[in-house]
Scaffold this active site. Sequence first.
Site, mmCIF file in Angstrom:
data_model
loop_
_atom_site.group_PDB
_atom_site.id
_atom_site.type_symbol
_atom_site.label_atom_id
_atom_site.label_comp_id
_atom_site.label_asym_id
_atom_site.label_seq_id
_atom_site.Cartn_x
_atom_site.Cartn_y
_atom_site.Cartn_z
ATOM 1 N N LEU A 81 0.867 -1.120 0.119
ATOM 2 C CA LEU A 81 -0.163 -0.038 0.130
ATOM 3 C C LEU A 81 1.010 1.300 0.004
ATOM 4 C CD1 LEU A 81 -2.933 -0.943 2.491
ATOM 5 C CD2 LEU A 81 -2.684 -1.228 -0.155
ATOM 6 N N ILE A 84 5.406 3.685 -4.859
ATOM 7 C CA ILE A 84 6.801 3.322 -5.472
ATOM 8 C C ILE A 84 7.273 4.701 -6.282
ATOM 9 C CG2 ILE A 84 7.803 1.784 -7.248
ATOM 10 C CD1 ILE A 84 7.015 0.064 -4.892
ATOM 11 N N HIS A 100 -4.075 -6.054 -8.908
ATOM 12 C CA HIS A 100 -5.092 -5.042 -8.578
ATOM 13 C C HIS A 100 -6.704 -5.738 -8.667
ATOM 14 C CE1 HIS A 100 -7.052 -1.155 -8.207
ATOM 15 N NE2 HIS A 100 -8.060 -1.574 -9.191
HETATM 16 C C1 GRF Z 1 -5.443 -7.905 -2.345
HETATM 17 O O1 GRF Z 1 -7.028 -7.969 -2.521
HETATM 18 C C2 GRF Z 1 -4.537 -7.244 -3.547
HETATM 19 O O2 GRF Z 1 -5.311 -7.326 -4.570
HETATM 20 C C3 GRF Z 1 -4.880 -6.010 -3.055
HETATM 21 O O3 GRF Z 1 -4.730 -6.314 -1.630
HETATM 22 C C4 GRF Z 1 -5.184 -7.433 -1.031
HETATM 23 C C5 GRF Z 1 -4.258 -8.005 -0.326
HETATM 24 O O4 GRF Z 1 -4.523 -9.303 0.187
HETATM 25 N N1 GRF Z 1 -4.058 -4.935 -3.498
HETATM 26 P P1 GRF Z 1 -3.254 -9.975 0.832
HETATM 27 O O5 GRF Z 1 -2.440 -9.454 1.872
HETATM 28 O O6 GRF Z 1 -2.411 -10.763 -0.164
HETATM 29 O O7 GRF Z 1 -3.788 -11.153 1.435
#
Ligand code: GRF
Length: 197
Positions: A81, A84, A100
């Site tokens: 999150l 970059i 995504h």
């Molecule tokens: C996933 O839905 C991914 O696409 C999003 O954040 C979530 C991460 O889930 N960007 P995890 O940490 O891999 O369980």
Amino acid sequence: MVRIAVLISGSGTNLQALIDATKRKYIDGEIVLVVSNRIKAYGLERAKNANIKAECIKDEKLLIERLHEERVDLIVLAGYLAIISEELINLYENKIINIHPSLIPSFSGPGFYGIHVHNAVYKRGVKVSGATVHFVSKEVDGGPIILQKSIDISSCNSPEEIQEKILLNIEHNLLVEAVKLFCDNKLKVENERVQII
Ligand code: GRF
């Protein structure tokens, strides 16, 4: 063998799918480093349990240093999150893969991350959603698309239900497939389009 770094911020279920696929040699690559920008991310525990170096790094200069030290060939953003920098994107052109949780270009771009994506999907009432794996470029969620998959969400009654359905049914497999293709040298980028060769 392709040396992979996985960047995470949360629970790391996508990371776990990659760990499992590398351990059973489905992916011809090795995860040499897992980095989280959040100390409490459970994904760090998953990495430690798999005997993979797991580090919390918030400073990007340090991150770039560590990527070089570990001679990383491919960076996978699996629920990372943080933003970059352009410097990192240029250093790893077409070597950073992101997952995504929507069908890009729908519900993507600045502000569309995590549950925010599914909130918007639910509010709009779309009947089909999915996930996209793409290379990272300067434009948020705008890089060349590697793989996409859709799923019927018409029976889902909340954003959380949509999130879970997509995560479990699509994301884990799609990310593993994309990383496998990269490691097998089967992805060619031409005019911002990905060709699978
Ligand atoms: C996933 O839905 C991914 O696409 C999003 O954040 C979530 C991460 O889930 N960007 P995890 O940490 O891999 O369980």
